[in-house]
Design a protein around this motif. Sequence first.
Motif, PDB file in Angstrom:
ATOM      1  N   GLU A  63       0.818  -1.212   0.000  1.00  0.00           N
ATOM      2  CA  GLU A  63       0.000   0.000   0.000  1.00  0.00           C
ATOM      3  C   GLU A  63       0.854   1.265   0.000  1.00  0.00           C
ATOM      4  OE1 GLU A  63      -3.362   1.864  -0.690  1.00  0.00           O
ATOM      5  OE2 GLU A  63      -3.332  -0.313  -0.390  1.00  0.00           O
ATOM      6  N   ALA A  64       1.924   1.273   0.766  1.00  0.00           N
ATOM      7  CA  ALA A  64       2.765   2.467   0.851  1.00  0.00           C
ATOM      8  C   ALA A  64       3.482   2.755  -0.463  1.00  0.00           C
ATOM      9  CB  ALA A  64       3.797   2.307   1.973  1.00  0.00           C
ATOM     10  N   LEU A  65       3.560   1.757  -1.348  1.00  0.00           N
ATOM     11  CA  LEU A  65       4.237   1.943  -2.633  1.00  0.00           C
ATOM     12  C   LEU A  65       3.334   2.555  -3.692  1.00  0.00           C
ATOM     13  CD1 LEU A  65       6.180  -1.452  -2.944  1.00  0.00           C
ATOM     14  CD2 LEU A  65       6.955   0.697  -1.920  1.00  0.00           C
ATOM     15  N   LYS A  66       2.039   2.502  -3.488  1.00  0.00           N
ATOM     16  CA  LYS A  66       1.098   2.967  -4.516  1.00  0.00           C
ATOM     17  C   LYS A  66       1.059   4.493  -4.558  1.00  0.00           C
ATOM     18  CE  LYS A  66      -1.883  -1.083  -3.914  1.00  0.00           C
ATOM     19  NZ  LYS A  66      -3.233  -1.547  -3.509  1.00  0.00           N
ATOM     20  N   PRO A  67       1.299   5.086  -5.726  1.00  0.00           N
ATOM     21  CA  PRO A  67       1.248   6.554  -5.831  1.00  0.00           C
ATOM     22  C   PRO A  67      -0.120   7.128  -5.496  1.00  0.00           C
ATOM     23  CG  PRO A  67       2.293   5.583  -7.764  1.00  0.00           C
ATOM     24  CD  PRO A  67       1.698   4.453  -6.996  1.00  0.00           C
ATOM     25  N   SER A  68      -1.170   6.323  -5.616  1.00  0.00           N
ATOM     26  CA  SER A  68      -2.524   6.803  -5.339  1.00  0.00           C
ATOM     27  C   SER A  68      -2.897   6.670  -3.863  1.00  0.00           C
ATOM     28  CB  SER A  68      -3.544   6.041  -6.194  1.00  0.00           C
ATOM     29  OG  SER A  68      -3.447   4.640  -5.957  1.00  0.00           O
ATOM     30  N   ASN A  69      -2.007   6.143  -3.042  1.00  0.00           N
ATOM     31  CA  ASN A  69      -2.327   5.967  -1.623  1.00  0.00           C
ATOM     32  C   ASN A  69      -2.542   7.318  -0.954  1.00  0.00           C
ATOM     33  OD1 ASN A  69      -0.946   6.024   1.318  1.00  0.00           O
ATOM     34  ND2 ASN A  69      -2.133   4.162   1.027  1.00  0.00           N
ATOM     35  N   THR A  70      -3.630   7.458  -0.200  1.00  0.00           N
ATOM     36  CA  THR A  70      -3.944   8.747   0.416  1.00  0.00           C
ATOM     37  C   THR A  70      -3.567   8.818   1.888  1.00  0.00           C
ATOM     38  OG1 THR A  70      -6.229   8.105   0.954  1.00  0.00           O
ATOM     39  CG2 THR A  70      -5.832   9.102  -1.218  1.00  0.00           C
ATOM     40  N   GLY A  71      -3.074   7.719   2.447  1.00  0.00           N
ATOM     41  CA  GLY A  71      -2.520   7.799   3.790  1.00  0.00           C
ATOM     42  C   GLY A  71      -1.349   8.768   3.823  1.00  0.00           C
ATOM     43  N   TRP A  72      -0.657   8.867   2.697  1.00  0.00           N
ATOM     44  CA  TRP A  72       0.455   9.809   2.539  1.00  0.00           C
ATOM     45  C   TRP A  72      -0.003  11.238   2.838  1.00  0.00           C
ATOM     46  CZ3 TRP A  72       5.426   8.447   0.370  1.00  0.00           C
ATOM     47  CH2 TRP A  72       6.266   9.538   0.087  1.00  0.00           C
ATOM     48  N   LEU A  73      -1.202  11.583   2.394  1.00  0.00           N
ATOM     49  CA  LEU A  73      -1.720  12.940   2.587  1.00  0.00           C
ATOM     50  C   LEU A  73      -1.959  13.238   4.066  1.00  0.00           C
ATOM     51  CD1 LEU A  73      -4.330  13.083  -0.330  1.00  0.00           C
ATOM     52  CD2 LEU A  73      -1.885  13.607  -0.393  1.00  0.00           C
ATOM     53  N   ILE A  74      -2.418  12.225   4.808  1.00  0.00           N
ATOM     54  CA  ILE A  74      -2.607  12.396   6.244  1.00  0.00           C
ATOM     55  C   ILE A  74      -1.269  12.711   6.902  1.00  0.00           C
ATOM     56  CG2 ILE A  74      -3.420  11.308   8.370  1.00  0.00           C
ATOM     57  CD1 ILE A  74      -5.062   9.390   6.561  1.00  0.00           C
ATOM     58  N   ALA A  75      -0.248  11.932   6.556  1.00  0.00           N
ATOM     59  CA  ALA A  75       1.081  12.134   7.135  1.00  0.00           C
ATOM     60  C   ALA A  75       1.674  13.479   6.720  1.00  0.00           C
ATOM     61  CB  ALA A  75       2.007  10.993   6.722  1.00  0.00           C
ATOM     62  N   ASP A  76       1.337  13.945   5.529  1.00  0.00           N
ATOM     63  CA  ASP A  76       1.771  15.275   5.092  1.00  0.00           C
ATOM     64  C   ASP A  76       1.279  16.353   6.044  1.00  0.00           C
ATOM     65  OD1 ASP A  76       3.290  14.765   2.843  1.00  0.00           O
ATOM     66  OD2 ASP A  76       1.686  15.156   1.407  1.00  0.00           O
ATOM     67  N   MET A  77       0.032  16.216   6.498  1.00  0.00           N
ATOM     68  CA  MET A  77      -0.621  17.302   7.219  1.00  0.00           C
ATOM     69  C   MET A  77      -0.570  17.155   8.736  1.00  0.00           C
ATOM     70  SD  MET A  77      -4.560  18.686   6.904  1.00  0.00           S
ATOM     71  CE  MET A  77      -5.189  17.861   8.373  1.00  0.00           C
ATOM     72  N   VAL A  78      -0.765  15.936   9.230  1.00  0.00           N
ATOM     73  CA  VAL A  78      -0.851  15.700  10.675  1.00  0.00           C
ATOM     74  C   VAL A  78       0.503  15.207  11.182  1.00  0.00           C
ATOM     75  CG1 VAL A  78      -2.025  14.416  12.506  1.00  0.00           C
ATOM     76  CG2 VAL A  78      -3.313  15.176  10.489  1.00  0.00           C
ATOM     77  N   ALA A  79       1.135  15.996  12.015  1.00  0.00           N
ATOM     78  CA  ALA A  79       2.492  15.670  12.483  1.00  0.00           C
ATOM     79  C   ALA A  79       2.541  14.333  13.218  1.00  0.00           C
ATOM     80  CB  ALA A  79       3.005  16.793  13.383  1.00  0.00           C
ATOM     81  N   ASP A  80       1.531  14.062  14.053  1.00  0.00           N
ATOM     82  CA  ASP A  80       1.511  12.811  14.815  1.00  0.00           C
ATOM     83  C   ASP A  80       0.808  11.718  14.018  1.00  0.00           C
ATOM     84  OD1 ASP A  80       2.930  13.545  17.159  1.00  0.00           O
ATOM     85  OD2 ASP A  80       1.171  14.639  17.873  1.00  0.00           O
ATOM     86  N   THR A  81       1.444  11.347  12.913  1.00  0.00           N
ATOM     87  CA  THR A  81       0.982  10.226  12.106  1.00  0.00           C
ATOM     88  C   THR A  81       2.053   9.153  12.143  1.00  0.00           C
ATOM     89  OG1 THR A  81      -0.322  11.635  10.616  1.00  0.00           O
ATOM     90  CG2 THR A  81       0.257   9.442   9.812  1.00  0.00           C
ATOM     91  N   PHE A  82       1.638   7.935  12.466  1.00  0.00           N
ATOM     92  CA  PHE A  82       2.551   6.794  12.546  1.00  0.00           C
ATOM     93  C   PHE A  82       2.124   5.784  11.488  1.00  0.00           C
ATOM     94  CE2 PHE A  82       1.662   8.733  16.614  1.00  0.00           C
ATOM     95  CZ  PHE A  82       2.923   9.010  17.135  1.00  0.00           C
ATOM     96  N   ALA A  83       3.070   5.082  10.912  1.00  0.00           N
ATOM     97  CA  ALA A  83       2.751   4.129   9.855  1.00  0.00           C
ATOM     98  C   ALA A  83       3.549   2.848  10.056  1.00  0.00           C
ATOM     99  CB  ALA A  83       3.045   4.729   8.478  1.00  0.00           C
TER     100      ALA A  83
END
Length: 264
Positions: A63-83
């Motif tokens: 999932e983390a490899l997919k360019p369309s994954n939107t979890g990336w956007l959460i991590a962009d904006m919310v500092a306390d994002t863990f993956a």
Amino acid sequence: MPHAVSQLRSARLARSSKPFLARGGFKRERCEGCRLAVSHCMCALRPAVATKPGFCLLMADIEALKPSNTGWLIADMVADTFAFGWARTETDPALLTLLKDPQWQGFIVFPGEFVAPERVVRSLQLPAAAEGAAAKRPLFILLDGTWSEARKMFRKSPYLDHLPVLSLELAQISQYKLRRSRRDDHFCTSEVASLCLSLAGEELAAQTLEAYLDVFTHHYLQAKNQSPIAWDSAAHQRLSELTGQAGKSTIPAAKVDSFQAFTP
């Protein structure tokens, strides 16, 4: 410093025996910061909104490899994002440490219809803080993958069994356009995060993440179709207003030449 999803992507790529090729994606050079074609980079638009809640993304294998994954956007904006990458046979010790951290109250976000009723909550129920102690912060645990992968993660992650399950009331239809689902009530990860933020009373953050997803979708599809970015689009204007940039140019000067190359 790269955020949690970016770091997970790098670690997953390091373990790959061959390059990951996104299905149906474009083959041009991608920006490492946003995964879009360099010509359609949106790194300069990345918002940052302080939030009390945090997010924990449990991500299916690729999932983390997919360019369309939107979890990336959460991590962009919310500092306390863990993956964390999910595997049935092993669990990242850092994930277990996070779940035991006393500053957080974890909530697994999952449809209540598939869960024992006694575990389901439909509002944020935070335990009262002990005298002199800080109140717990909500930690939204999102199972990031296809619906079948998310169900498997939910069933086969015993370390989550003690946590309450937050079942969201989904009145609207998903607007996500980058992948297809057979059901209109299947939301992308970023849309679910926006709903969680709204439930937590973080309305500015919820709306900003919504707008950021709209902008990402526009850039992604324009790059895929080799079309120029509409920098004056409603999505760009809304994000600009929400981030306090109204009246300022949203197009980085250094990018002007590359964008002009796509002008018909």
